[in-house]
Write an enzyme that holds these catalytic residues in place. Sequence first.
Site, mmCIF file in Angstrom:
data_model
loop_
_atom_site.group_PDB
_atom_site.id
_atom_site.type_symbol
_atom_site.label_atom_id
_atom_site.label_comp_id
_atom_site.label_asym_id
_atom_site.label_seq_id
_atom_site.Cartn_x
_atom_site.Cartn_y
_atom_site.Cartn_z
ATOM 1 N N ASP A 10 -50.901 -71.406 4.756
ATOM 2 C CA ASP A 10 -51.251 -70.391 3.895
ATOM 3 C C ASP A 10 -52.920 -70.318 3.768
ATOM 4 O O ASP A 10 -53.757 -71.352 4.050
ATOM 5 C CB ASP A 10 -51.250 -70.626 2.288
ATOM 6 C CG ASP A 10 -49.538 -70.595 2.061
ATOM 7 O OD1 ASP A 10 -48.664 -70.352 2.923
ATOM 8 O OD2 ASP A 10 -49.166 -71.026 0.824
ATOM 9 N N ASP A 132 -39.839 -62.997 -3.688
ATOM 10 C CA ASP A 132 -40.457 -63.833 -4.481
ATOM 11 C C ASP A 132 -40.065 -63.591 -5.921
ATOM 12 O O ASP A 132 -40.163 -62.321 -6.495
ATOM 13 C CB ASP A 132 -42.026 -63.867 -4.627
ATOM 14 C CG ASP A 132 -42.528 -63.830 -3.266
ATOM 15 O OD1 ASP A 132 -41.931 -64.816 -2.459
ATOM 16 O OD2 ASP A 132 -43.486 -63.417 -2.708
#
Length: 249
Positions: A10, A132
């Site tokens: 990330d 998500d």
Amino acid sequence: MGLTLYPAIDLKGGQVVRLKRGDMREATVYSADPAAQARLFAAAGFRWLHVVDLDGAFAGRPANAGAVQAILAASPGLPIQLGGGIRSMGTVEAWLDQGIRRVILGSAALKNPQFALAACRAWPEQIAVGIDARGGMVATEGWADISTMPATDLARRFEDAGAAAVIYTDIDRDGMLGGVNLEATLALARAVRVPVIASGGVASLNDLASLTAVAHEGIEGVIIGRALYDGRVDPAKALALAEGGSIGG
């Protein structure tokens, strides 16, 4: 049927970080050199990389392109799936042309489904839909907004469009090392024909064992982040387990 392991890189400000529950204020920096991290994962034997441009997810456009390009250069031949701020056909095409194997469309899948569906059809098996969810409802804009769309309903929109996979992240578990939400992930996998990649909460080899046991029901892989960086999951043992071994080796 084995489980594909996707180690996560990330990116925030050009660095490798992990967030807690998607909160950019809760970022732990693990490396200032994303390319070096990619080489470590490749050397450990992982067969994919999962890369997310966190700044891009919030900005709605790529923001860590230099870091992504460095990762590509550092890991030739290793397939990479990339998400974060990809909102146009031109951006999808540009990343695929640069060597990204699979592009992840998240917020765009909900807010601009025509684009997301068109991308799936234009590049079959090269687009993953990132869903998500918090409380079963889809979250967008770097998890800042919670919609009224159930995750399963959104996934079903892409069943016949050529999507390579659905990446399902339980926000409340992401980065918290609290264990995978196996029940919700398995329910989604059973409800759709698209392979599902689990994300969020992996804390131990036990989580990987639980997912491997139900991989045949449509769970193709799992993304692992903090547990790898903190040393809670040993790469060699994880890979052996995902390929059908046992926790004891």
